[in-house]
Design a protein around this motif. Structure first.
Motif, PDB file in Angstrom:
ATOM      1  N   THR A  27      37.047  45.245  48.353  1.00 43.07           N
ATOM      2  CA  THR A  27      37.054  43.951  47.737  1.00 43.07           C
ATOM      3  C   THR A  27      37.164  43.723  46.225  1.00 43.07           C
ATOM      4  O   THR A  27      37.749  42.983  45.449  1.00 43.07           O
ATOM      5  N   PHE A  28      36.195  44.612  45.531  1.00 43.66           N
ATOM      6  CA  PHE A  28      36.278  44.387  44.163  1.00 43.66           C
ATOM      7  C   PHE A  28      37.468  45.150  43.570  1.00 43.66           C
ATOM      8  O   PHE A  28      37.679  44.775  42.371  1.00 43.66           O
TER       9      PHE A  28
ATOM     10  N   CYS B  80      35.123  43.748  37.501  1.00 44.17           N
ATOM     11  CA  CYS B  80      35.236  43.985  39.162  1.00 44.17           C
ATOM     12  C   CYS B  80      35.610  45.475  39.335  1.00 44.17           C
ATOM     13  O   CYS B  80      34.925  46.135  40.207  1.00 44.17           O
ATOM     14  N   ILE B  81      36.492  46.271  38.522  1.00 42.18           N
ATOM     15  CA  ILE B  81      36.572  47.372  38.496  1.00 42.18           C
ATOM     16  C   ILE B  81      35.383  48.434  38.210  1.00 42.18           C
ATOM     17  O   ILE B  81      35.167  49.044  39.056  1.00 42.18           O
ATOM     18  N   ALA B  82      34.527  47.894  37.403  1.00 41.68           N
ATOM     19  CA  ALA B  82      33.368  48.650  37.101  1.00 41.68           C
ATOM     20  C   ALA B  82      32.569  48.435  38.293  1.00 41.68           C
ATOM     21  O   ALA B  82      31.684  49.573  38.857  1.00 41.68           O
ATOM     22  N   VAL B  83      32.285  47.336  38.957  1.00 41.63           N
ATOM     23  CA  VAL B  83      31.437  47.264  40.179  1.00 41.63           C
ATOM     24  C   VAL B  83      32.104  48.070  41.308  1.00 41.63           C
ATOM     25  O   VAL B  83      31.600  48.474  42.103  1.00 41.63           O
ATOM     26  N   ALA B  84      33.470  47.988  41.343  1.00 40.87           N
ATOM     27  CA  ALA B  84      33.929  48.861  42.553  1.00 40.87           C
ATOM     28  C   ALA B  84      33.888  50.375  42.316  1.00 40.87           C
ATOM     29  O   ALA B  84      33.402  51.003  43.196  1.00 40.87           O
ATOM     30  N   LEU B  85      33.626  50.693  40.962  1.00 38.21           N
ATOM     31  CA  LEU B  85      33.463  52.289  40.886  1.00 38.21           C
ATOM     32  C   LEU B  85      31.903  52.415  41.139  1.00 38.21           C
ATOM     33  O   LEU B  85      31.597  53.443  41.821  1.00 38.21           O
ATOM     34  N   VAL B  86      30.888  51.696  40.730  1.00 34.76           N
ATOM     35  CA  VAL B  86      29.616  51.646  41.348  1.00 34.76           C
ATOM     36  C   VAL B  86      29.534  52.045  42.850  1.00 34.76           C
ATOM     37  O   VAL B  86      28.701  52.670  43.407  1.00 34.76           O
ATOM     38  N   ALA B  87      30.232  51.100  43.421  1.00 38.08           N
ATOM     39  CA  ALA B  87      30.300  50.858  45.015  1.00 38.08           C
ATOM     40  C   ALA B  87      30.817  52.322  45.429  1.00 38.08           C
ATOM     41  O   ALA B  87      30.474  52.815  46.408  1.00 38.08           O
ATOM     42  N   LEU B  88      31.790  52.731  44.911  1.00 38.18           N
ATOM     43  CA  LEU B  88      32.467  54.047  45.264  1.00 38.18           C
ATOM     44  C   LEU B  88      31.431  55.215  44.855  1.00 38.18           C
ATOM     45  O   LEU B  88      31.221  55.917  45.975  1.00 38.18           O
TER      46      LEU B  88
ATOM     47  N   VAL C 243      40.475  45.361  44.868  1.00 41.42           N
ATOM     48  CA  VAL C 243      41.635  44.509  44.753  1.00 41.42           C
ATOM     49  C   VAL C 243      41.395  43.283  43.966  1.00 41.42           C
ATOM     50  O   VAL C 243      42.452  43.080  43.324  1.00 41.42           O
ATOM     51  N   LEU C 244      40.281  42.764  43.772  1.00 48.81           N
ATOM     52  CA  LEU C 244      40.091  41.718  43.191  1.00 48.81           C
ATOM     53  C   LEU C 244      40.331  42.036  41.362  1.00 48.81           C
ATOM     54  O   LEU C 244      41.212  41.477  40.832  1.00 48.81           O
ATOM     55  N   GLY C 245      39.568  43.028  41.139  1.00 51.81           N
ATOM     56  CA  GLY C 245      39.914  43.533  39.916  1.00 51.81           C
ATOM     57  C   GLY C 245      41.291  43.839  39.263  1.00 51.81           C
ATOM     58  O   GLY C 245      41.859  43.337  38.346  1.00 51.81           O
ATOM     59  N   GLY C 246      41.842  44.663  40.176  1.00 52.87           N
ATOM     60  CA  GLY C 246      43.429  44.916  39.927  1.00 52.87           C
ATOM     61  C   GLY C 246      44.082  43.677  39.936  1.00 52.87           C
ATOM     62  O   GLY C 246      45.070  43.736  39.010  1.00 52.87           O
ATOM     63  N   ALA C 247      44.122  42.779  40.855  1.00 53.11           N
ATOM     64  CA  ALA C 247      44.723  41.440  40.789  1.00 53.11           C
ATOM     65  C   ALA C 247      44.481  40.797  39.487  1.00 53.11           C
ATOM     66  O   ALA C 247      45.469  40.297  38.822  1.00 53.11           O
ATOM     67  N   LEU C 248      43.195  40.545  39.067  1.00 47.75           N
ATOM     68  CA  LEU C 248      43.187  40.074  37.697  1.00 47.75           C
ATOM     69  C   LEU C 248      43.534  40.674  36.552  1.00 47.75           C
ATOM     70  O   LEU C 248      44.076  39.840  35.586  1.00 47.75           O
ATOM     71  N   LEU C 249      43.500  41.863  36.636  1.00 45.88           N
ATOM     72  CA  LEU C 249      43.902  42.605  35.517  1.00 45.88           C
ATOM     73  C   LEU C 249      45.669  42.557  35.598  1.00 45.88           C
ATOM     74  O   LEU C 249      46.173  42.338  34.517  1.00 45.88           O
ATOM     75  N   VAL C 250      46.307  42.548  36.714  1.00 47.95           N
ATOM     76  CA  VAL C 250      47.709  42.449  36.723  1.00 47.95           C
ATOM     77  C   VAL C 250      48.083  41.255  36.319  1.00 47.95           C
ATOM     78  O   VAL C 250      49.310  41.036  35.633  1.00 47.95           O
ATOM     79  N   VAL C 251      47.434  40.056  36.591  1.00 51.46           N
ATOM     80  CA  VAL C 251      47.879  38.982  36.121  1.00 51.46           C
ATOM     81  C   VAL C 251      47.588  38.508  34.557  1.00 51.46           C
ATOM     82  O   VAL C 251      48.340  37.875  33.889  1.00 51.46           O
ATOM     83  N   SER C 252      46.594  39.249  33.943  1.00 53.35           N
ATOM     84  CA  SER C 252      46.092  38.922  32.562  1.00 53.35           C
ATOM     85  C   SER C 252      46.919  39.911  31.693  1.00 53.35           C
ATOM     86  O   SER C 252      47.182  39.508  30.478  1.00 53.35           O
TER      87      SER C 252
ATOM     88  N   ALA D 278      43.432  34.367  29.208  1.00 56.17           N
ATOM     89  CA  ALA D 278      43.847  35.808  29.554  1.00 56.17           C
ATOM     90  C   ALA D 278      43.143  36.927  29.381  1.00 56.17           C
ATOM     91  O   ALA D 278      42.748  38.058  30.041  1.00 56.17           O
ATOM     92  N   GLU D 279      42.281  36.951  28.281  1.00 53.44           N
ATOM     93  CA  GLU D 279      41.368  37.906  27.804  1.00 53.44           C
ATOM     94  C   GLU D 279      39.902  37.724  28.664  1.00 53.44           C
ATOM     95  O   GLU D 279      39.504  38.770  28.928  1.00 53.44           O
ATOM     96  N   ILE D 280      39.762  36.707  28.736  1.00 53.79           N
ATOM     97  CA  ILE D 280      38.417  36.345  29.638  1.00 53.79           C
ATOM     98  C   ILE D 280      38.739  36.807  31.066  1.00 53.79           C
ATOM     99  O   ILE D 280      37.989  37.512  31.708  1.00 53.79           O
ATOM    100  N   VAL D 281      39.916  36.765  31.695  1.00 46.73           N
ATOM    101  CA  VAL D 281      40.299  37.106  33.022  1.00 46.73           C
ATOM    102  C   VAL D 281      40.419  38.527  33.017  1.00 46.73           C
ATOM    103  O   VAL D 281      40.305  39.371  34.000  1.00 46.73           O
ATOM    104  N   ALA D 282      40.795  39.262  31.836  1.00 46.14           N
ATOM    105  CA  ALA D 282      41.007  40.799  31.872  1.00 46.14           C
ATOM    106  C   ALA D 282      39.537  41.201  31.886  1.00 46.14           C
ATOM    107  O   ALA D 282      39.323  42.475  32.451  1.00 46.14           O
ATOM    108  N   LEU D 283      38.661  40.735  31.290  1.00 49.93           N
ATOM    109  CA  LEU D 283      37.213  41.079  30.951  1.00 49.93           C
ATOM    110  C   LEU D 283      36.667  40.979  32.431  1.00 49.93           C
ATOM    111  O   LEU D 283      35.978  41.781  32.840  1.00 49.93           O
ATOM    112  N   TRP D 284      36.945  39.865  33.339  1.00 52.19           N
ATOM    113  CA  TRP D 284      36.455  39.711  34.626  1.00 52.19           C
ATOM    114  C   TRP D 284      36.957  40.764  35.377  1.00 52.19           C
ATOM    115  O   TRP D 284      36.414  41.523  36.095  1.00 52.19           O
ATOM    116  N   GLY D 285      38.362  40.970  35.206  1.00 46.23           N
ATOM    117  CA  GLY D 285      38.907  42.253  36.007  1.00 46.23           C
ATOM    118  C   GLY D 285      38.408  43.436  35.718  1.00 46.23           C
ATOM    119  O   GLY D 285      38.170  44.393  36.661  1.00 46.23           O
ATOM    120  N   ALA D 286      37.868  43.955  34.564  1.00 46.23           N
ATOM    121  CA  ALA D 286      37.369  45.143  34.199  1.00 46.23           C
ATOM    122  C   ALA D 286      35.943  45.355  34.567  1.00 46.23           C
ATOM    123  O   ALA D 286      35.431  46.365  35.100  1.00 46.23           O
TER     124      ALA D 286
END
Length: 74
Positions: free
Chosen positions: A55-56, A21-29, A58-67, A11-19
């Motif tokens: 894409t990033f 993805c959110i960081a990449v989404a912020l860079v894209a924004l 939604v993916l990051g948010g989903a990973l964070l919600v799950v973890s 769960a912690e590793i999934v949360a790190l991947w989610g974070a």
């Protein structure tokens, strides 16, 4: 950091991947905002920043919600 990842739960590793993805989404924004404020209208970029952001985000948010429930429980 190596010791943390060795003993981190799934769960912690999934949360790190989610974070990440959110960081990449912020860079894209940021890059999409930068492209929309360009001075030369003829210099159109080839990277679909809006699609990458969505894409990033939604993916990051989903990973964070799950973890998050498993990370809170410990």
């Amino acid at each position: 950091m190596k010791g943390f990842l060795t003993f981190a739960s799934e769960a912690e590793i999934v949360a790190l991947w989610g974070a990440a993805c959110i960081a990449v989404a912020l860079v894209a924004l940021i890059m999409e905002r930068r492209r929309s404020k360009r001075t030369s209208i003829d210099n159109v970029g080839w990277v679909p920043w809006t699609g990458l952001f969505l894409t990033f985000a939604v993916l990051g948010g989903a990973l964070l919600v799950v973890s998050i429930p498993a990370v809170i429980r410990g």
